[in-house]
Design an enzyme around this catalytic site. Structure first.
Site, PDB file in Angstrom:
ATOM      1  N   CYS A   1      -7.321   5.410   1.211  1.00  0.00           N
ATOM      2  CA  CYS A   1      -7.449   6.810   0.752  1.00  0.00           C
ATOM      3  C   CYS A   1      -8.336   7.519   1.754  1.00  0.00           C
ATOM      4  O   CYS A   1      -9.261   8.247   1.368  1.00  0.00           O
ATOM      5  CB  CYS A   1      -8.008   6.958  -0.648  1.00  0.00           C
ATOM      6  SG  CYS A   1      -8.259   5.531  -1.585  1.00  0.00           S
TER       7      CYS A   1
ATOM      8  N   ASP B   1      -5.076  -3.074   0.101  1.00  0.00           N
ATOM      9  CA  ASP B   1      -5.621  -1.757  -0.241  1.00  0.00           C
ATOM     10  C   ASP B   1      -7.145  -1.864  -0.084  1.00  0.00           C
ATOM     11  O   ASP B   1      -7.876  -1.902  -1.063  1.00  0.00           O
ATOM     12  CB  ASP B   1      -5.224  -1.426  -1.692  1.00  0.00           C
ATOM     13  CG  ASP B   1      -5.545   0.006  -2.076  1.00  0.00           C
ATOM     14  OD1 ASP B   1      -5.598   0.865  -1.172  1.00  0.00           O
ATOM     15  OD2 ASP B   1      -5.764   0.271  -3.266  1.00  0.00           O
TER      16      ASP B   1
ATOM     17  N   GLU C   1     -10.159 -10.011  -5.665  1.00  0.00           N
ATOM     18  CA  GLU C   1     -11.158  -8.937  -5.768  1.00  0.00           C
ATOM     19  C   GLU C   1     -12.532  -9.571  -5.591  1.00  0.00           C
ATOM     20  O   GLU C   1     -12.940 -10.413  -6.371  1.00  0.00           O
ATOM     21  CB  GLU C   1     -11.035  -8.209  -7.122  1.00  0.00           C
ATOM     22  CG  GLU C   1     -12.084  -7.161  -7.382  1.00  0.00           C
ATOM     23  CD  GLU C   1     -12.311  -6.175  -6.242  1.00  0.00           C
ATOM     24  OE1 GLU C   1     -11.437  -5.365  -5.971  1.00  0.00           O
ATOM     25  OE2 GLU C   1     -13.402  -6.231  -5.609  1.00  0.00           O
TER      26      GLU C   1
ATOM     27  N   ASP D   1     -13.374 -13.527  -1.746  1.00  0.00           N
ATOM     28  CA  ASP D   1     -13.273 -12.771  -0.501  1.00  0.00           C
ATOM     29  C   ASP D   1     -11.931 -13.142   0.142  1.00  0.00           C
ATOM     30  O   ASP D   1     -11.701 -14.308   0.482  1.00  0.00           O
ATOM     31  CB  ASP D   1     -14.447 -13.158   0.408  1.00  0.00           C
ATOM     32  CG  ASP D   1     -14.472 -12.348   1.681  1.00  0.00           C
ATOM     33  OD1 ASP D   1     -13.415 -11.775   2.055  1.00  0.00           O
ATOM     34  OD2 ASP D   1     -15.536 -12.278   2.324  1.00  0.00           O
TER      35      ASP D   1
HETATM   36  C1  LIG Z   1      -9.954   0.868  -2.228  1.00  0.00           C
HETATM   37  S1  LIG Z   1     -10.379  -0.336  -3.424  1.00  0.00           S
HETATM   38  C2  LIG Z   1      -8.803  -0.641  -4.102  1.00  0.00           C
HETATM   39  C3  LIG Z   1      -8.796  -1.332  -5.410  1.00  0.00           C
HETATM   40  C4  LIG Z   1      -7.493  -1.185  -6.204  1.00  0.00           C
HETATM   41  N1  LIG Z   1      -6.314  -1.409  -5.379  1.00  0.00           N
HETATM   42  C5  LIG Z   1      -7.465   0.160  -6.849  1.00  0.00           C
HETATM   43  O1  LIG Z   1      -6.586   0.955  -6.501  1.00  0.00           O
HETATM   44  O2  LIG Z   1      -8.301   0.420  -7.678  1.00  0.00           O
HETATM   45  C6  LIG Z   1     -10.743  -1.721  -2.407  1.00  0.00           C
HETATM   46  C7  LIG Z   1     -11.158  -2.959  -3.183  1.00  0.00           C
HETATM   47  O3  LIG Z   1     -11.179  -4.056  -2.285  1.00  0.00           O
HETATM   48  C8  LIG Z   1     -12.262  -4.893  -2.640  1.00  0.00           C
HETATM   49  N2  LIG Z   1     -12.584  -5.689  -1.444  1.00  0.00           N
HETATM   50  C9  LIG Z   1     -13.187  -5.262  -0.314  1.00  0.00           C
HETATM   51  N3  LIG Z   1     -13.272  -6.259   0.571  1.00  0.00           N
HETATM   52  C10 LIG Z   1     -12.701  -7.340   0.004  1.00  0.00           C
HETATM   53  C11 LIG Z   1     -12.490  -8.680   0.427  1.00  0.00           C
HETATM   54  N4  LIG Z   1     -12.893  -9.100   1.638  1.00  0.00           N
HETATM   55  N5  LIG Z   1     -11.874  -9.525  -0.411  1.00  0.00           N
HETATM   56  C12 LIG Z   1     -11.459  -9.114  -1.630  1.00  0.00           C
HETATM   57  N6  LIG Z   1     -11.639  -7.861  -2.103  1.00  0.00           N
HETATM   58  C13 LIG Z   1     -12.251  -6.981  -1.288  1.00  0.00           C
HETATM   59  C14 LIG Z   1     -13.355  -3.936  -3.056  1.00  0.00           C
HETATM   60  O4  LIG Z   1     -14.307  -4.554  -3.880  1.00  0.00           O
HETATM   61  C15 LIG Z   1     -12.554  -2.855  -3.775  1.00  0.00           C
HETATM   62  O5  LIG Z   1     -12.481  -3.110  -5.149  1.00  0.00           O
END
Ligand SMILES: C[S@@+](CC[C@H](N)C(=O)[O-])C[C@H]1O[C@@H](n2cnc3c(N)ncnc32)[C@H](O)[C@@H]1O
Length: 279
Positions: free
Chosen positions: A166, A66, A17, A46
């Site tokens: 989503c 996700d 995350e 990242d």
């Molecule tokens: C749609 S949310 C899903 C989070 C979790 N699966 C949920 O259902 O609550 C997408 C998540 O991916 C994280 N994110 C986006 N790009 C990322 C990256 N390059 N590396 C790690 N996390 C990332 C965002 O901060 C966000 O919390």
């Protein structure tokens, strides 16, 4: 113990995350679920920066992606029932008690262990967005989503990947899936879509599948129908009572020749650098 069960127990789930606040929420939810022994949270990590060929990533067998998306499938706050996140006291009370310990835990202390935090995505969906703005945002999001998926394809031991959003937009869903399948890395590593008939029963039976028309917009392949059928969509405002959601899965079988060659190449380079840099 069953062999597969014992292997599963030895596995670790690495949860990446990037966002600090959301990583804290994730940590709390993992603790409340009692899964701390299973999940290692990679906070502020990242995913695009992890090296698939280095430990522990080179041992990862399955990935669940996700990623951030437009959130266009999410039903507005005033349109749905309030969703309450689990509270520790309730979870404790629902755990089976050992026969020796008959003492009952309080069912509800009234104090939630954590507040239900606002978890805003960085790119919230705006109903009144102008078409040009929306299109620019979808292009940026889908470019990022595809990049993430292609990065996941690089994990040498990976055999299964799920991809979900989503979003209601094909640009973030079917289009990303088809572009990923058409990529050189997918072909080199043997990634394919998990077809409808191969899915577990509930996923196989779900009636709303991917958008065939949207698939045809980016693919001329004769079997593009199979890709659409392999995708699952949920729609908002239907009798199913779901939000807008999209999910599909990729699989591959057999040994990873490319990954093995890459490892051998890296070992050769390491061997060379050992002698040449004087260290
Ligand atoms: C749609 S949310 C899903 C989070 C979790 N699966 C949920 O259902 O609550 C997408 C998540 O991916 C994280 N994110 C986006 N790009 C990322 C990256 N390059 N590396 C790690 N996390 C990332 C965002 O901060 C966000 O919390």
């Amino acid at each position: 113990m069953h062999e597969r069960e014992s292997a599963a127990r030895k596995s670790t789930i690495y949860a990446c995350e990037r966002d600090k606040t959301r990583a804290l929420t994730l940590q709390q939810m993992v603790r409340i679920a009692g899964a701390e022994g299973l999940v290692t949270i990679e906070a502020c990590q990242d995913f695009l920066r992890v090296n698939p060929n280095q430990p522990p990533w080179n041992g990862v067998g399955a990935l669940l992606l996700d990623p951030s998306c437009s959130g266009s499938g999410i039903v507005g706050r005033d349109e749905v029932l309030e969703v309450v996140l689990p509270r520790e006291a309730v979870i404790e009370a629902s755990k089976p008690q050992s026969k020796k310990r008959k003492r009952k835990l309080p069912v509800e202390t009234g104090r939630p262990i954590m507040d239900t935090p606002e978890i805003p995505e960085k790119t919230p969906f705006k109903e009144d967005e102008l078409p040009v703005q929306l299109s620019t945002r979808l292009t940026a999001l889908s470019t990022f989503q595809l990049k993430l998926l292609l990065h996941a394809f690089e994990f040498p031991k990976a055999r299964k990947i799920t991809y979900s959003t989503c979003s209601i937009y094909a640009q973030e869903n079917e289009h990303v899936v088809i572009k990923a399948l058409d990529s050189p890395i997918a072909k080199r590593r043997g990634w394919r879509i998990l077809q409808r008939h191969e899915k577990i029963s509930g996923m196989k039976a779900w009636e709303i599948r991917g958008d065939l028309q949207a698939c045809r917009e980016v693919s001329e392949a004769e079997d593009v129908e199979k890709v659409a059928e392999a995708c699952i969509r949920c729609e908002k405002g239907t009798k199913e009572g779901t939000q807008g959601f999209f999910v599909t899965a990729f699989v591959r079988d057999g040994e990873d020749q490319a990954a093995q060659e890459l490892l051998e190449e890296e070992e050769e380079w390491e061997g060379l650098s050992d002698g040449s840099d004087g260290s």
